[in-house]
Design a protein around this motif. Structure first.
Motif: not given
Length: 203
Positions: A17-18, A130-134, A139-144, A200-203
């Protein structure tokens, strides 16, 4: 050599999908050369970057999707290319492998764990990624982070609803033995990936 990005993942992670969303970007062109062609030498990278592209200038980015361990073995890729890693926790992934690929539970568990280990090996060698998880995709995060990695001036329009076909709820009971080993592998390899040079995305 033209710009190349590899999306490195495993089956049923949601990475398809990505890929489809990224392929809609005017600067990115997806060519599904793997697994028919293995990237085992710089010439294979050149083959990818010589494919057609909708963007007719030097800002063009060529993309392929790597899902199997044997698809990438040339060290040159880690100097010339950028990488996006996508991983997913095991339960639904294993059930898809058993249901759709007809893998036996033991083989599905080994296939999943070996693929995560290979992704870690690849991440150790790449300089930009870049690292993305499921969960990030949901959550549509990390695309940036991808947009920054590829220096895109316009956004990638990713819609989490495109993941719906990968959300199937299975009624079969996966053996706790195999599931537990894969859950342990996921946590271990996710920790490893986050300690490489990946963003990667940091919460």
């Amino acid at each position: 050599m033209n710009k190349i990005v590899f999306v490195c993942s495993h089956l049923y992670s949601g990475s398809q999908s990505l890929i489809e969303s990224m392929n809609q970007h005017p600067r990115i062109q997806f060519h599904n050369l793997a697994p028919v062609m293995m990237y085992s030498s710089p010439l294979n990278l050149q083959t990818l970057s010589n494919q057609g592209h909708k963007c007719k200038n030097k800002s063009a980015i060529y993309m392929d999707h790597l899902l199997y361990n044997y698809e990438l073995s040339t060290a040159s890729a880690f100097s010339y290319c950028k990488f996006i890693f996508v991983i997913r926790p095991p339960e639904t992934t294993l059930n898809f492998l058993i249901s759709e690929k007809k893998y036996k539970p033991e083989f599905a568990a080994r296939h999943y764990s070996f693929r995560l280990r290979k992704l870690c090996q690849l991440s150790k060698m790449c300089s930009e990624g870049v690292l993305l998880t499921w969960e990030d995709l949901l959550e549509n995060r990390g695309i940036n982070l991808i947009e920054n990695l590829l220096e895109l001036k316009s956004p990638i329009n990713f819609n989490p609803e495109s993941l719906n076909s990968y959300k199937h709820r299975f009624t079969s009971n996966l053996s706790g033995k195999w599931l537990k080993s894969c859950e342990d592998a996921y946590e271990k390899y996710l920790y490893y990936l986050k300690n490489q040079k990946l963003i990667f995305y940091h919460k």
